[in-house]
Structures are given as structure tokens and as C-alpha cells.
Write a protein that holds these residues in place. Structure first.
Motif, PDB file in Angstrom:
ATOM      1  N   LYS A   1      18.542  39.076  33.010  1.00 52.50           N
ATOM      2  CA  LYS A   1      19.360  38.648  34.145  1.00 52.50           C
ATOM      3  C   LYS A   1      20.814  38.847  33.778  1.00 52.50           C
ATOM      4  CE  LYS A   1      19.152  33.830  32.535  1.00 52.50           C
ATOM      5  NZ  LYS A   1      18.755  32.464  32.830  1.00 52.50           N
ATOM      6  N   GLY A   2      21.637  39.031  34.792  1.00 52.71           N
ATOM      7  CA  GLY A   2      23.067  39.201  34.581  1.00 52.71           C
ATOM      8  C   GLY A   2      23.847  38.509  35.682  1.00 52.71           C
ATOM      9  N   HIS A   3      25.016  37.960  35.334  1.00 53.14           N
ATOM     10  CA  HIS A   3      25.864  37.256  36.292  1.00 53.14           C
ATOM     11  C   HIS A   3      27.309  37.710  36.142  1.00 53.14           C
ATOM     12  CE1 HIS A   3      22.549  34.275  35.460  1.00 53.14           C
ATOM     13  NE2 HIS A   3      22.440  34.418  36.766  1.00 53.14           N
ATOM     14  N   ALA A   4      28.020  37.715  37.253  1.00 50.83           N
ATOM     15  CA  ALA A   4      29.462  37.960  37.257  1.00 50.83           C
ATOM     16  C   ALA A   4      30.099  36.927  38.175  1.00 50.83           C
ATOM     17  CB  ALA A   4      29.773  39.376  37.741  1.00 50.83           C
ATOM     18  N   PHE A   5      31.146  36.238  37.700  1.00 50.66           N
ATOM     19  CA  PHE A   5      31.790  35.155  38.442  1.00 50.66           C
ATOM     20  C   PHE A   5      33.286  35.450  38.602  1.00 50.66           C
ATOM     21  CE2 PHE A   5      28.343  33.325  35.990  1.00 50.66           C
ATOM     22  CZ  PHE A   5      27.685  32.513  36.894  1.00 50.66           C
ATOM     23  N   HIS A   6      33.839  35.033  39.758  1.00 47.16           N
ATOM     24  CA  HIS A   6      35.282  34.926  39.833  1.00 47.16           C
ATOM     25  C   HIS A   6      35.694  33.841  38.835  1.00 47.16           C
ATOM     26  CE1 HIS A   6      39.281  35.155  41.457  1.00 47.16           C
ATOM     27  NE2 HIS A   6      39.278  33.870  41.738  1.00 47.16           N
ATOM     28  N   PRO A   7      36.722  34.063  38.028  1.00 49.26           N
ATOM     29  CA  PRO A   7      36.956  33.183  36.863  1.00 49.26           C
ATOM     30  C   PRO A   7      37.324  31.751  37.193  1.00 49.26           C
ATOM     31  CG  PRO A   7      38.747  34.752  37.141  1.00 49.26           C
ATOM     32  CD  PRO A   7      37.670  35.194  38.073  1.00 49.26           C
ATOM     33  N   ALA A   8      37.863  31.486  38.373  1.00 46.33           N
ATOM     34  CA  ALA A   8      38.296  30.117  38.698  1.00 46.33           C
ATOM     35  C   ALA A   8      37.512  29.615  39.908  1.00 46.33           C
ATOM     36  CB  ALA A   8      39.795  30.093  38.996  1.00 46.33           C
ATOM     37  N   PRO A   9      37.221  28.302  39.950  1.00 47.00           N
ATOM     38  CA  PRO A   9      36.524  27.772  41.124  1.00 47.00           C
ATOM     39  C   PRO A   9      37.418  27.795  42.368  1.00 47.00           C
ATOM     40  CG  PRO A   9      37.243  25.987  39.708  1.00 47.00           C
ATOM     41  CD  PRO A   9      37.561  27.254  38.975  1.00 47.00           C
ATOM     42  N   VAL A  10      36.766  27.784  43.510  1.00 44.89           N
ATOM     43  CA  VAL A  10      37.463  27.784  44.805  1.00 44.89           C
ATOM     44  C   VAL A  10      37.245  26.434  45.464  1.00 44.89           C
ATOM     45  CG1 VAL A  10      37.506  28.813  47.095  1.00 44.89           C
ATOM     46  CG2 VAL A  10      37.266  30.272  45.083  1.00 44.89           C
ATOM     47  N   ARG A  11      38.325  25.864  46.042  1.00 43.10           N
ATOM     48  CA  ARG A  11      38.211  24.586  46.752  1.00 43.10           C
ATOM     49  C   ARG A  11      37.779  24.867  48.184  1.00 43.10           C
ATOM     50  NH1 ARG A  11      39.546  19.609  45.749  1.00 43.10           N
ATOM     51  NH2 ARG A  11      40.667  20.197  43.850  1.00 43.10           N
ATOM     52  N   PHE A  12      36.619  24.346  48.560  1.00 48.92           N
ATOM     53  CA  PHE A  12      36.051  24.635  49.878  1.00 48.92           C
ATOM     54  C   PHE A  12      36.342  23.542  50.908  1.00 48.92           C
ATOM     55  CE2 PHE A  12      33.666  27.600  47.331  1.00 48.92           C
ATOM     56  CZ  PHE A  12      33.480  28.663  48.193  1.00 48.92           C
ATOM     57  N   ARG A  13      36.948  22.439  50.478  1.00 44.67           N
ATOM     58  CA  ARG A  13      37.264  21.354  51.422  1.00 44.67           C
ATOM     59  C   ARG A  13      38.741  21.002  51.291  1.00 44.67           C
ATOM     60  NH1 ARG A  13      31.861  18.936  52.109  1.00 44.67           N
ATOM     61  NH2 ARG A  13      30.546  19.616  50.358  1.00 44.67           N
TER      62      ARG A  13
ATOM     63  N   SER B   1      21.881  29.318  32.737  1.00 45.20           N
ATOM     64  CA  SER B   1      21.002  29.678  31.617  1.00 45.20           C
ATOM     65  C   SER B   1      19.557  29.246  31.864  1.00 45.20           C
ATOM     66  CB  SER B   1      21.522  29.047  30.323  1.00 45.20           C
ATOM     67  OG  SER B   1      21.620  27.633  30.458  1.00 45.20           O
ATOM     68  N   ALA B   2      19.350  28.203  32.688  1.00 53.91           N
ATOM     69  CA  ALA B   2      17.978  27.731  32.941  1.00 53.91           C
ATOM     70  C   ALA B   2      17.268  28.562  33.996  1.00 53.91           C
ATOM     71  CB  ALA B   2      18.009  26.252  33.380  1.00 53.91           C
ATOM     72  N   ALA B   3      17.992  29.436  34.692  1.00 56.06           N
ATOM     73  CA  ALA B   3      17.382  30.254  35.732  1.00 56.06           C
ATOM     74  C   ALA B   3      16.502  31.331  35.109  1.00 56.06           C
ATOM     75  CB  ALA B   3      18.457  30.876  36.617  1.00 56.06           C
ATOM     76  N   PHE B   4      15.432  31.714  35.831  1.00 61.17           N
ATOM     77  CA  PHE B   4      14.508  32.734  35.356  1.00 61.17           C
ATOM     78  C   PHE B   4      14.936  34.107  35.884  1.00 61.17           C
ATOM     79  CE2 PHE B   4      10.585  29.730  35.021  1.00 61.17           C
ATOM     80  CZ  PHE B   4      11.170  29.147  33.903  1.00 61.17           C
ATOM     81  N   PRO B   5      14.583  35.185  35.150  1.00 58.04           N
ATOM     82  CA  PRO B   5      14.754  36.526  35.705  1.00 58.04           C
ATOM     83  C   PRO B   5      13.611  36.852  36.661  1.00 58.04           C
ATOM     84  CG  PRO B   5      13.897  36.648  33.488  1.00 58.04           C
ATOM     85  CD  PRO B   5      14.111  35.181  33.778  1.00 58.04           C
ATOM     86  N   ILE B   6      13.170  38.094  36.682  1.00 57.64           N
ATOM     87  CA  ILE B   6      12.124  38.622  37.569  1.00 57.64           C
ATOM     88  C   ILE B   6      12.372  38.164  39.000  1.00 57.64           C
ATOM     89  CG2 ILE B   6      10.434  39.096  35.776  1.00 57.64           C
ATOM     90  CD1 ILE B   6       9.119  36.441  36.227  1.00 57.64           C
ATOM     91  N   GLN B   7      11.362  37.612  39.694  1.00 57.59           N
ATOM     92  CA  GLN B   7      11.516  37.338  41.119  1.00 57.59           C
ATOM     93  C   GLN B   7      12.490  36.206  41.432  1.00 57.59           C
ATOM     94  OE1 GLN B   7       8.846  36.668  39.302  1.00 57.59           O
ATOM     95  NE2 GLN B   7       7.549  35.027  40.121  1.00 57.59           N
TER      96      GLN B   7
END
Length: 686
Positions: free
Chosen positions: A67-79, A120-126
Motif C-alpha cells: 500500500k502507498g499513501h501521499a498526504f498534503h503535509p498540513a491538516p486543513v480546517r474544515f469548520r 499503518s493498521a489499514a490492509f492492502p489488497i481490496q
């Protein structure tokens, strides 16, 4: 004059600001950002994700089950205020999915918003690297995602193998449709507004727009090939209030995974706007997708190809036979309930290749419960030990595999790591970490790899402590109670540094702390079985303690629990130690191979503890925590009368169960007895 100079420089400053690289705005302005390529950006990556030299985010590769992830480096305030409603936002991104194997499909790709970057606890595959079999559908995920899936998973209710879905805390989409776009600009009036299907894989770059309207709580998802104007009609549109889903601050990112099939998942560009449309992505500034197709054929190949075609006709029959044989060779048993154990299941093909076909030259051990082979996994190149165990597929296989997978989560330096399993026909294959120095009994009694072995007292006493620590972890320090049920010298393995590790969990069972174990049939090895296990067939932590006591005597004396003398009579190790105890010659029971090179106090402690742990009455035995305190010298051993041991041991060995049951209530606690003769115990040595 000075004032006029300041005014004249203002347009120049504005021009410089607007010419800054778009990726730089992504790290400074949390209300909006724009990436046209990712070279030099500070985007956060984990798993298999990388940034290519051309500036693409590459989430996966040809590896299986990653599995692979890419994040915008800073959180966004949604409220705008804590616990307020989620504001309107807009996201646009350009992605591409490529395969080196034509239309063979790997797992899909997703844009998501989550409260954390730790997946990290997320599974790959489906599971696409977003959730796992336990938390799929949990409201605590606070997850919003748009999946672009290229495999149909019926367990999630997928409509086909080329669809787009809106996911809320789960991979069971609240709204989904086959991938495509509405052709608003068609020159034919008949085609105007019709859905044009397109393949998510291999169709080149695709642009996606995700919009959320805070007031109406409507979610729109729109697709189109890169370079085509955004269609007026979205592919997906549904009403769902994200105020009950998203946290006040959250991270935006992309996730992808592979299974038994692989694929390349790329992100070319990305923009975001809070309360405004996402900034427009200029297609001319985006990096190009790589080419993974076949190379152009040479002239020589054009000449050879007709000849090769004729040979192919002849070879196809041989190939068909080979494929059938391979299918039979590698055929496994797989059932629907095993999908949740995906990361712990090995393919039979990998284990077959790792052990070179389970050849005898790779055989490192054999016993009543299976044969053990050394192997090297083809992908990771790590050494493993593979145990083949026969089983009856009609009797509790699902529960047994569940326990095998649970035991695979054990993490302790004195417990051999159980990595996973594989099922094939009538056998179960258990995969362990490989221990370079083999089993302890080979060092105690025989030769290892053609070389004479010798274990000094210091090594033996250290191994006794290490196995005690391992059993303490199984019984008390893990989140469940694990009964090993087969503690013995041949199941104690030594790593490259000669550290002892308790292995072979093929007979182990586990249950919750504070509950009563339900094992009711006798398993284990003769000589290590506690009397109450033989009589009542019920294993407990104290039956493990009994076996540990026999093990301690075995290591100290260098003798097997039961052996035959030259006249064919059976000699029981415990009885032999007790007889020498009565005669005042306990020094004679210490392994003669040590030649007096041992610590007399430690040897005395080991013999006492071995007898105490192998006491015929379970309530007289210590727990493993108490045994560890005795070994560390934190608590002195209780003193015992040898008559209680010898009388009851002889009675039990003759199967006089009436004597055992009638004597049992009158036996006093070991903490209340006195043992005068034990103070006369004398061992000569260093």
C-alpha cells in the motif's frame, strides 16, 4: 519622488508573487493549494509511495500486497468554529493507472480525507490501504473517500470492476457508478448528455473534480479525460452531511494498494479550495505518464516471428500439460472466511519455491506433528522455517486458523515469531522465523550439522530464564492467555546469538484473561504431561508450568524425561532426581558433560525449581511470574518435603488414580511445609 518609486514597484512585486511555483503555495496556504507536478514539494509519503524524477507521485509498483499513501503535509480546517458545520470545499486532481500486463487489473485508487496520516493498521489488497476487516464501516474512522476501483469486490457490494464510488467510513459505497463522463459538448444532438464510458486503467490521464456544498450538503463527483472541459453534469451526486463525519481538522491524501495483481497508480496534479472552486490545473504544466507498453519490434523479430509461431503451435500442447501440472502442484484450499486473514496467508507457490519443493536436503526437523523445512522466501529473501501439519478439514479448521493468525501477533524476544500459514489439500503449513542454531535438544544430546556440540552452564541457565520469560509473556503479559501445550527441549530454538526462544505453536490455544480454557483432549509429549492433564484432559497454564519444570530438570541433568536402561526398564527423570535426593547425592544428577564447570548455587536453584514446577499437585506449582522471581533471586524458593514428591509420583506413575484423588485434599501448601534435608544439598563446582 520616493512615494512614486514605491507605487511603481508594486506591480512588479505582484508579478513576482504570481510567478511563484504552484507547489510552494501548497505548503503555505491551508485555504487552497495547487500542485502541477510534485518535484521539490514537501508532500508527505508513506508505504510504497515515491516521487519519480519526472515529478509524479507513484503510489504503488510491481510488488504484491503493498500500500502507498501521499498526504498534503498540513491538516486543513474544515469548520469555521469547533463543532460547527463543515464548510464548502472543492478538490481537483489528475491521476493515471497503468499496468505492465495489459488489461490484467490490480486493486484501485482513492482520494480521501482522514483525521490522521497514520494508516499503518489499514490492509492492502481490496481494502485499498484505507481500512481493515475490523474497522470497515466504523463511525470512528471519520473517513470520506472517493474510490476509483478496478476490481469488483462482492463483499463491498461493488457494481463492476471499473467504477467510481463515494465512501463514508467504509468501502461499501453510499453511491457508485461505472466510470465515465457526460458528453455535454457533443456535435450530435442524439449524443448530447449521454454517458460516455471510459476505462480507469490504461486510458491515459483522467481529471476528477470532487465538490461539497456546505449548505445543501450535496457531494458531486465528476470525471473527464485530461484536456476535456469539466462536464456540467456530475457522474455521481448525493446528499450527505459531512459534519457528522469529518473532524475539525483533517488531512487530504491519496491511497492505493496491490494484491495478487499489481499496477502503477500515479498522481500528476492536485488542487484544493476551501469555500471557493479548486484552482484550475493547467494540463500543459503537468508531468507525463510513463510508457509501460511493449517496445517496438525490430526487423529481426519480424523475420523470426513466423518461425516462432510454428514452434508455438508445437509448444502449446506441452505448455498446457505443464500448466495443468503446475495448477495441481500449487493448488490451495481457500474459503471466503479467510479473506480477513490476507496478510497472514502465504501462497503455496512461494513456500514450495522457498523450500525447493520441500526436498529432504532442506529438512531440519521431524516429529509426531509434522516435518519442518528450511526455506528462503523468493521476494523478501528472508529465511523461514515451514512446518507441514496434517489436519482433518471437517474439524474446527476455521477456529484453528483464527488462533494461528492471532498467535501471529505475538511479539517477544523469547518467542519464535509465527509469520503466517497456508492451507493445501489435507495439510496446514505454518511459517516461522528461522532459528540458525536449531533446537536445544540437538545441543543437549547429539550433534548439530556434523559438529559435536557443547552447552556450558552459563548458557543453560540463561536459556532456562529466557524460556521462563517467554512463558510468562504467553500466560500473563499478552492481551490473551496462550497455552503452549508442548513445552519441551525440542521446541526451544536457538537464534544466531544462542538466545533461547519458545517455538512451535501448532498445538497452542488462547483464551481471554479471567476465563476458563475449554481444551478437553490430551495433546503434548509423553514425559512432559501433567498428571491432571492425563486424568482430566484439561490444559491450563499450570500444565505448561509442569512441562517447564521437566524442561528445567532436563537442561540441568542432560537427561531426557523418560529413557530406557540397558535392561529395557523405563527410567523417569523426576524419579531419578528424587532417588538421588533421598540418598544425599544430588550432585550426581547434574550433567556429567559439564565436568564440574557450573555454579553450585544456580544448579541447586534449578533443580529445586524443576521439582517444584513439576509437582504432582497443580496447586503446589508456582505461576510463571513466581518462577521468574525465583530465578532472578527476588524471592526465595519455598522448602519442600521429598516424601510428598516421591510417594505421589510413584503412585501416579502406576496410574493409581484413587490414591491421587484421595490424597489430594490433605496435601499442605508448599509455602507451609518444611524441608530440612534440602539445606544439606551439596554440589561441587565452580
Amino acid at each position: 519622488m520616493a512615494g512614486s518609486m514605491k507605487l511603481s514597484t508594486l506591480p512588479i512585486l505582484l508579478l513576482l508573487i504570481t510567478c511563484l511555483p504552484s507547489s510552494a503555495t501548497g505548503s503555505q496556504d491551508q485555504e487552497s493549494f495547487l500542485y502541477t507536478g510534485f518535484a521539490g514539494s514537501n508532500i508527505t509519503l508513506d508505504g510504497a509511495a515515491t516521487i519519480t524524477p519526472a515529478g509524479l507521485v507513484k503510489l504503488t509498483n510491481e510488488s504484491f500486497r503493498i500500500k502507498g499513501h501521499a498526504f498534503h503535509p498540513a491538516p486543513v480546517r474544515f469548520r469555521e468554529a469547533p463543532n460547527g458545520t463543515v464548510r464548502s470545499f472543492s478538490v481537483s486532481f489528475v491521476f493515471g493507472i497503468l499496468s505492465s500486463f495489459g488489461d490484467i487489473r490490480g486493486h484501485g485508487f482513492a482520494f480521501f480525507i482522514a483525521p490522521t496520516t497514520d494508516l499503518s493498521a489499514a490492509f492492502p489488497i481490496q481494502f485499498l490501504g484505507l481500512v481493515n476487516a475490523t474497522n470497515n464501516g466504523s463511525a470512528t474512522n471519520h473517513l470520506f473517500a472517493v474510490e476509483l476501483d478496478t476490481i469488483q469486490n462482492t463483499e463491498f457490494g461493488d457494481i463492476d470492476n471499473n467504477h467510481v464510488g463515494i465512501d463514508i467510513n467504509s468501502l461499501n459505497s453510499v453511491e457508485s457508478n461505472t466510470a465515465g463522463f457526460y458528453n455535454d459538448d457533443s456535435s450530435s444532438r442524439e449524443d448530447d448528455g449521454m454517458l460516455t464510458n471510459m476505462s480507469l486503467i490504461g486510458s491515459g490521464p483522467i481529471q476528477v473534480w470532487v465538490e461539497y456544498h456546505g449548505e445543501s450538503t450535496r457531494i458531486n463527483v465528476t470525471l473527464a479525460p485530461l484536456g476535456v472541459a469539466k462536464p456540467a453534469r456530475p457522474l455521481l451526486s448525493t446528499v450527505y452531511d459531512l459534519s457528522g463525519v469529518l473532524t475539525d481538522q483533517a488531512y487530504l491524501g491519496f491511497s492505493s494498494s496491490t494484491g495478487l495483481s499489481t499496477g502503477h497508480h500515479y498522481v500528476l496534479g492536485w488542487s484544493f479550495g476551501m469555500g471557493t472552486p479548486a484552482p484550475v490545473i493547467d494540463p500543459t504544466k503537468l508531468p507525463k505518464l510513463p510508457y509501460l507498453g511493449p517496445r517496438p519490434q525490430s526487423k529481426l523479430l519480424e523475420i523470426v516471428l513466423p518461425i516462432a509461431s510454428a514452434v508455438f503451435v508445437l509448444a502449446v500442447g506441452i505448455l498446457a500439460i505443464t500448466m495443468v501440472r503446475r495448477h495441481i502442484r500449487y493448488k490451495e484450499v481457500r474459503e471466503d472466511w479467510e479473506v480477513e486473514y490476507g496478510p497472514h496467508r502465504f501462497s503455496y507457490k512461494d513456500l514450495f519455491r522457498a523450500t525447493k519443493g520441500f526436498k529432504d536436503k532442506n529438512l531440519i526437523g521431524a516429529g509426531g506433528f509434522g516435518r519442518v523445512y528450511k526455506g528462503v522466501l523468493p521476494k523478501s529473501k528472508s529465511q523461514v522455517a515451514v512446518k507441514r501439519v496434517s489436519y482433518d478439514s471437517k474439524q474446527g479448521v476455521k477456529e484453528f486458523v483464527a488462533e494461528v493468525v492471532s498467535i501471529g501477533h505475538l511479539q517477544h524476544r523469547n518467542v519464535v515469531q509465527l509469520l503466517g500459514y497456508c492451507r493445501r489439500k489435507g495439510e496446514l503449513l505454518l511459517v516461522y522465523d528461522y532459528m540458525e542454531n536449531g533446537s536445544l535438544d540437538n545441543h543437549l544430546y547429539g550433534q548439530l550439522q556434523g559438529k559435536a556440540t557443547y552447552l556450558g552452564w552459563r548458557q543453560r541457565f540463561r536459556i532456562i530464564k529466557e524460556i521462563a520469560l517467554g512463558l510468562l509473556y504467553l500466560h500473563e503479559d499478552w492481551d490473551k492467555v496462550v497455552l503452549h501445550r508442548d513445552v519441551k527441549a525440542s521446541n526451544v530454538l536457538l537464534d544466531k546469538n544462542m538466545n533461547g526462544r519458545l517455538g512451535d505453536f501448532g498445538l497452542a490455544r488462547l483464551y481471554d484473561h479471567g476465563t476458563d480454557p475449554q481444551t478437553t483432549h490430551v495433546v503434548g509429549t509423553i514425559g512432559y504431561l501433567a498428571p491432571e492433564l492425563v486424568h482430566r484432559g484439561k490444559a491450563t497454564t499450570l500444565t505448561d508450568v509442569f512441562a517447564f519444570g521437566i524442561f528445567v530438570l532436563e537442561v540441568t541433568c542432560g537427561q531426557r524425561p523418560i529413557k530406557e536402561d540397558p535392561q529395557g526398564n523405563q527410567l523417569v527423570l523426576v524419579d531419578w532426581v528424587l532417588q538421588n535426593w533421598h540418598k544425599g547425592s544430588l550432585a550426581d544428577v547434574v550433567d556429567a558433560k559439564l565436568q564440574g564447570g557450573y555454579d553450585a548455587g544456580e544448579a541447586c536453584l534449578a533443580l529445586k525449581l524443576g521439582l517444584l514446577c513439576s509437582h504432582p499437585f497443580p496447586q503446589a506449582r508456582p505461576s510463571m511470574r513466581q518462577a521468574m522471581q525465583y530465578l532472578d533471586g527476588d524471592v526465595p524458593l519455598p522448602e519442600l518435603l521429598p516424601e510428598h514428591f516421591s510417594f505421589h509420583m510413584l503412585a501416579l506413575m502406576k496410574n493409581e488414580s484413587k490414591v491421587y484423588s484421595s490424597a489430594m485434599p490433605s496435601y499442605p501448601s508448599p509455602m507451609m511445609t518444611s524441608f530440612g534435608s534440602i539445606s544439606d544439598f551439596s554440589i561441587h563446582g565452580r
